[in-house]
Design a protein around this motif. Structure first.
Motif, PDB file in Angstrom:
ATOM      1  N   TRP A  96       0.831  -1.201   0.000  1.00 30.48           N
ATOM      2  CA  TRP A  96       0.000   0.000   0.000  1.00 30.48           C
ATOM      3  C   TRP A  96       0.868   1.254   0.000  1.00 30.48           C
ATOM      4  O   TRP A  96       1.930   1.278   0.617  1.00 30.48           O
ATOM      5  CB  TRP A  96      -0.912   0.023   1.230  1.00 30.48           C
ATOM      6  CG  TRP A  96      -1.826  -1.164   1.297  1.00 30.48           C
ATOM      7  CD1 TRP A  96      -1.586  -2.357   1.923  1.00 30.48           C
ATOM      8  CD2 TRP A  96      -3.112  -1.293   0.699  1.00 30.48           C
ATOM      9  NE1 TRP A  96      -2.643  -3.219   1.754  1.00 30.48           N
ATOM     10  CE2 TRP A  96      -3.604  -2.584   1.005  1.00 30.48           C
ATOM     11  CE3 TRP A  96      -3.909  -0.429  -0.073  1.00 30.48           C
ATOM     12  CZ2 TRP A  96      -4.848  -3.035   0.567  1.00 30.48           C
ATOM     13  CZ3 TRP A  96      -5.157  -0.886  -0.492  1.00 30.48           C
ATOM     14  CH2 TRP A  96      -5.617  -2.168  -0.182  1.00 30.48           C
ATOM     15  N   VAL A  97       0.390   2.300  -0.635  1.00 30.14           N
ATOM     16  CA  VAL A  97       1.045   3.608  -0.537  1.00 30.14           C
ATOM     17  C   VAL A  97       0.813   4.164   0.865  1.00 30.14           C
ATOM     18  O   VAL A  97       1.719   4.697   1.497  1.00 30.14           O
ATOM     19  CB  VAL A  97       0.495   4.570  -1.609  1.00 30.14           C
ATOM     20  CG1 VAL A  97       1.084   5.975  -1.429  1.00 30.14           C
ATOM     21  CG2 VAL A  97       0.785   4.048  -3.018  1.00 30.14           C
ATOM     22  N   SER A  98      -0.419   4.018   1.364  1.00 26.07           N
ATOM     23  CA  SER A  98      -0.740   4.416   2.739  1.00 26.07           C
ATOM     24  C   SER A  98      -1.971   3.629   3.187  1.00 26.07           C
ATOM     25  O   SER A  98      -2.776   3.200   2.357  1.00 26.07           O
ATOM     26  CB  SER A  98      -1.020   5.920   2.839  1.00 26.07           C
ATOM     27  OG  SER A  98      -2.164   6.268   2.077  1.00 26.07           O
ATOM     28  N   THR A  99      -2.085   3.424   4.484  1.00 24.57           N
ATOM     29  CA  THR A  99      -3.252   2.718   5.032  1.00 24.57           C
ATOM     30  C   THR A  99      -3.984   3.632   5.999  1.00 24.57           C
ATOM     31  O   THR A  99      -3.401   4.560   6.571  1.00 24.57           O
ATOM     32  CB  THR A  99      -2.836   1.432   5.774  1.00 24.57           C
ATOM     33  OG1 THR A  99      -1.925   1.769   6.824  1.00 24.57           O
ATOM     34  CG2 THR A  99      -2.169   0.443   4.831  1.00 24.57           C
ATOM     35  N   GLY A 100      -5.281   3.368   6.161  1.00 23.92           N
ATOM     36  CA  GLY A 100      -6.091   4.194   7.048  1.00 23.92           C
ATOM     37  C   GLY A 100      -6.517   3.414   8.278  1.00 23.92           C
ATOM     38  O   GLY A 100      -6.178   2.243   8.459  1.00 23.92           O
ATOM     39  N   GLU A 101      -7.269   4.074   9.117  1.00 27.51           N
ATOM     40  CA  GLU A 101      -7.744   3.452  10.358  1.00 27.51           C
ATOM     41  C   GLU A 101      -8.791   2.375  10.070  1.00 27.51           C
ATOM     42  O   GLU A 101      -8.787   1.305  10.665  1.00 27.51           O
ATOM     43  CB  GLU A 101      -8.382   4.529  11.256  1.00 27.51           C
ATOM     44  CG  GLU A 101      -7.421   5.589  11.755  1.00 27.51           C
ATOM     45  CD  GLU A 101      -6.749   5.211  13.055  1.00 27.51           C
ATOM     46  OE1 GLU A 101      -7.428   4.575  13.885  1.00 27.51           O
ATOM     47  OE2 GLU A 101      -5.564   5.525  13.222  1.00 27.51           O
ATOM     48  N   LYS A 102      -9.702   2.676   9.135  1.00 28.29           N
ATOM     49  CA  LYS A 102     -10.843   1.804   8.904  1.00 28.29           C
ATOM     50  C   LYS A 102     -10.541   0.759   7.830  1.00 28.29           C
ATOM     51  O   LYS A 102      -9.924   1.071   6.812  1.00 28.29           O
ATOM     52  CB  LYS A 102     -12.063   2.615   8.459  1.00 28.29           C
ATOM     53  CG  LYS A 102     -12.719   3.426   9.556  1.00 28.29           C
ATOM     54  CD  LYS A 102     -13.994   4.086   9.034  1.00 28.29           C
ATOM     55  CE  LYS A 102     -14.717   4.837  10.139  1.00 28.29           C
ATOM     56  NZ  LYS A 102     -15.948   5.488   9.616  1.00 28.29           N
ATOM     57  N   VAL A 103     -11.017  -0.458   8.065  1.00 30.20           N
ATOM     58  CA  VAL A 103     -10.992  -1.497   7.036  1.00 30.20           C
ATOM     59  C   VAL A 103     -12.268  -1.415   6.197  1.00 30.20           C
ATOM     60  O   VAL A 103     -12.248  -1.686   4.994  1.00 30.20           O
ATOM     61  CB  VAL A 103     -10.867  -2.900   7.678  1.00 30.20           C
ATOM     62  CG1 VAL A 103     -10.957  -4.003   6.635  1.00 30.20           C
ATOM     63  CG2 VAL A 103      -9.558  -2.999   8.453  1.00 30.20           C
ATOM     64  N   PHE A 104     -13.376  -1.019   6.833  1.00 30.77           N
ATOM     65  CA  PHE A 104     -14.673  -0.958   6.148  1.00 30.77           C
ATOM     66  C   PHE A 104     -15.473   0.200   6.708  1.00 30.77           C
ATOM     67  O   PHE A 104     -15.515   0.413   7.927  1.00 30.77           O
ATOM     68  CB  PHE A 104     -15.438  -2.272   6.363  1.00 30.77           C
ATOM     69  CG  PHE A 104     -16.782  -2.332   5.692  1.00 30.77           C
ATOM     70  CD1 PHE A 104     -16.870  -2.511   4.319  1.00 30.77           C
ATOM     71  CD2 PHE A 104     -17.960  -2.223   6.429  1.00 30.77           C
ATOM     72  CE1 PHE A 104     -18.114  -2.572   3.684  1.00 30.77           C
ATOM     73  CE2 PHE A 104     -19.205  -2.289   5.809  1.00 30.77           C
ATOM     74  CZ  PHE A 104     -19.274  -2.460   4.428  1.00 30.77           C
ATOM     75  N   ASP A 105     -16.092   0.963   5.812  1.00 34.52           N
ATOM     76  CA  ASP A 105     -16.954   2.070   6.232  1.00 34.52           C
ATOM     77  C   ASP A 105     -18.380   1.765   5.779  1.00 34.52           C
ATOM     78  O   ASP A 105     -18.690   1.858   4.589  1.00 34.52           O
ATOM     79  CB  ASP A 105     -16.483   3.381   5.611  1.00 34.52           C
ATOM     80  CG  ASP A 105     -17.276   4.580   6.109  1.00 34.52           C
ATOM     81  OD1 ASP A 105     -18.343   4.373   6.725  1.00 34.52           O
ATOM     82  OD2 ASP A 105     -16.837   5.725   5.885  1.00 34.52           O
ATOM     83  N   PRO A 106     -19.269   1.395   6.724  1.00 36.16           N
ATOM     84  CA  PRO A 106     -20.635   1.016   6.342  1.00 36.16           C
ATOM     85  C   PRO A 106     -21.468   2.179   5.828  1.00 36.16           C
ATOM     86  O   PRO A 106     -22.540   1.958   5.252  1.00 36.16           O
ATOM     87  CB  PRO A 106     -21.223   0.449   7.642  1.00 36.16           C
ATOM     88  CG  PRO A 106     -20.441   1.110   8.728  1.00 36.16           C
ATOM     89  CD  PRO A 106     -19.053   1.313   8.180  1.00 36.16           C
TER      90      PRO A 106
END
Length: 635
Positions: free
Chosen positions: A29-39
């Protein structure tokens, strides 16, 4: 070994976000975020919502940087031209960067669309990867598609450029692509800025000054100049491609595939479903115009560090029914993925499997089938002839990868011919009645998947959120409607019996045409078959079976048809009211091998019908019409 399937599937059910976060560690990944899934994003939620990546980098650059520069990435094999070619990961990256430079020179930037209109040549895969490198959204249209169908896709995707080849090749004929493109652009309201044409030596295209450019020459110049272009970071939720489903009527649906979830799902599937190791040769005998070609010719093998095969030929006739075994032997293929129709064609021409004995298949260890129902007769024939596991699995253009399969990489589960086995992690598959109530085991109903769909599945349709909701989510709230009908048995195995449109109502009894096809396929003279429901004033619908006989059968058609009617009566019972069996030389199919049952039914019922855009040979529909008339059915 004992299968780990149940343990892994339960681990997903227990912690779906943790499961897909761990699977995402296989991607750079170039960058990762906090969430894996946003409902709260999109139609049912979005995967990896704040993450950034580049699909081309994951397919090529990282393998060059981490020890695979000299490994073959792509093998091209064309029995039609007699030519083969091989590209290492380093060479393929060089060609893809050069093509990406050409696209950038013509103004294509992140978020633009490009239509790719090419046959099965390496440049088709290069074009997909070059678009992915730039963040350009590609839409591959099957080479040779009719001009009006291409125009419809031009107007919907509004591409800045069309990336094409000058021609496609079929056994004994050359199909000029450029006149079809020119006609499509004339018809379309949207006018692309440029048309980049790879000139094939079999037929060069006339290029119009200003708009048309010689892609091969420009790409070669960029290679010689050593031009490089960095992969462009995109959001995981940004579209990678649009793939139009080939409806026989109305506006085609543009299935959207995102970048991040697509990579995670495909990478997982190569190891755990297909049991393929990096460095091995994996062959999907499909076309880049179809979803199998996107997922398992272009992207998944390269994400996994494998060698993929681009095959320009047919299962029979290029030159014979042994061409698949020749390719497997020549290129050390360990696993083949193709459509059941290909094996029915091979079995029809070579029922004793004589060609198989001519080739060394010692390294070949698995065959995967998908695209339409794999009837038990074809599966059993393949098992007997090849002596390797034959794995039926079920998925759709919309999902992009397997919904239900037999995960060889987790340990093979017992095979039940006729069933694609069990749901993959990410898919909670259920069977509902028409009112949306769960049905018990062994009861025919609507197959649905509980939302959210897993990574890799489509988040929506291109510029058509409402159509997406209405077509897939509205009928069964909280579920994705597959539009397939089937049953789940006591062991949790799913059997796909038909499209819901192909469940016929005979005097109030809901019957599966697929179940009747299974019975017809057991007749020793039958190579392939299709059952449709035709209108009947008394019973509502009556089943009508079309059969193609194996090569060398010289018994009378009338005698065989009587045997077939008795066979269905004996196996399914009088309730099926099966009284019409028709022998034909061939069945109408799409270019991907799906039988056009809906069009056959429209002809039999005397309805107005539209020539399917994806039909392989329109003349077959005239043959079907005549066969129906011969059997006393007014059309």
């Amino acid at each position: 070994m004992a299968s780990r399937y149940h343990e892994v599937y339960q681990s997903w059910k227990h912690d779906p976000l943790g499961f897909w976060k761990t699977a995402a560690e296989e991607i750079d990944w170039v960058s990762t975020g906090e969430k894996v899934f946003d409902p709260d994003q999109g139609q049912y939620g979005r995967w990896y919502p704040d993450w950034e990546c580049n699909t081309c980098y994951n397919c090529l650059d990282r393998h060059v940087e981490h020890g695979r520069p000299g490994q073959p990435a792509l093998i091209y094999d064309s029995p039609i031209t007699g030519r083969t070619a091989s590209y290492t990961y380093s060479e393929l990256l060089e060609e893809v960067e050069a093509m990406a430079c050409v696209l950038a020179d013509h103004g294509l930037v992140k978020g633009d669309r490009a239509i790719i209109y090419m046959p099965m040549i390496p440049q088709a895969v290069m074009a997909m990867l070059a678009c992915a490198r730039l963040g350009v959204i590609h839409s591959v249209v099957f080479g040779g598609f009719a001009a009006n169908e291409l125009a419809t896709r031009i107007d919907d995707a509004t591409p800045k450029s069309i990336i094409a080849a000058s021609c496609g090749l079929e056994p004994g004929r050359v199909i000029a692509y450029k006149p079809l493109i020119d006609q499509a652009i004339d018809i379309a309201r949207h006018k692309p800025d440029s048309c980049l044409v790879f000139q094939r030596e079999e037929l060069a295209a006339d290029l119009k000054p200003g708009r048309d450019h010689d892609l091969g020459a420009l790409q070669a110049e960029a290679v010689v100049a050593g031009r490089r272009i960095a992969p462009v970071p995109v959001k995981a939720t940004d579209p990678l491609y649009i793939l139009y489903t080939s409806g026989t009527t109305g506006q085609p649906k543009g299935v959207v595939r995102d970048n991040g979830g697509h990579m995670v799902a495909l990478k997982w599937s190569m190891k755990y479903l297909y049991d393929i190791q990096p460095g091995e040769v994996f062959w999907a005998a499909s076309d880049v115009g179809w979803v199998v070609g996107h997922s398992y010719i272009c992207y998944a093998p390269l994400l996994h560090g494998c060698t993929t095969v681009v095959f320009e030929g047919k299962p029979v006739g290029t030159p014979d029914a042994g061409t698949f075994w020749r390719v497997i032997s020549d290129h050390n293929v360990v696993s083949l993925f193709t459509a059941p129709t290909a094996f029915r064609a091979i079995r029809k021409e070579d029922p004793a499997g004589a060609f198989i004995q001519q080739y060394d298949l010692s390294q070949f260890r698995s065959l995967f089938l998908a695209g339409e129902r794999a009837d038990p007769e074809t599966v059993n024939w393949a098992i007997d002839q090849l002596q390797v596991p034959v794995i039926d699995h079920w998925w759709q253009t919309e999902t992009g990868w397997c919904i239900v399969g037999n995960p060889v990489g987790l340990g093979l589960l017992p095979v039940k011919p006729g069933s694609p086995t069990v749901p993959m992690p990410g898919y909670d598959v259920q069977v509902l009645d028409d009112a949306g109530h769960p049905l018990g085991a062994n009861t025919l109903g609507n197959i649905v998947v509980q939302l959210p769909l897993p990574p890799g599945s489509f988040p929506t349709l291109w510029n058509a959120d409402k159509r997406f909701f209405d077509a897939y989510l509205a009928e069964f709230p909280g579920y994705y409607k597959t539009a397939d009908a089937g049953v789940i048995d006591d062991d949790g195995y799913l059997s796909i019996m038909a499209r819901t449109d192909d469940i016929i109502n005979v005097a109030g009894h809901r019957l599966s045409t697929g179940g009747m096809e299974e019975v017809l396929a057991t007749h020793p003279d039958v190579a392939e078959c299709a059952v449709i429901g035709i209108a009947d004033k008394l019973k509502g619908q009556l089943p009508c079976g079309f059969v193609v006989l194996k090569a060398g059968v010289d018994r009378s058609h009338e005698e065989i048809e009587k045997e077939l009617i008795k066979l269905v009566r004996d196996k399914i019972g009088p309730v099926a009211a099966f009284k019409i069996a028709i022998t034909v030389d061939r069945l109408p199919k799409t270019r991907s091998g799906k039988i056009l049952r809906g069009t056959m039914r429209q002809i039999a019922d005397g309805e107005t019908w539209k020539m399917p855009a994806t039909i392989d040979d329109p003349a077959i529909l005239d043959e079907i019409t005549e066969a129906l008339k011969t059997h006393g059915i007014s059309v």
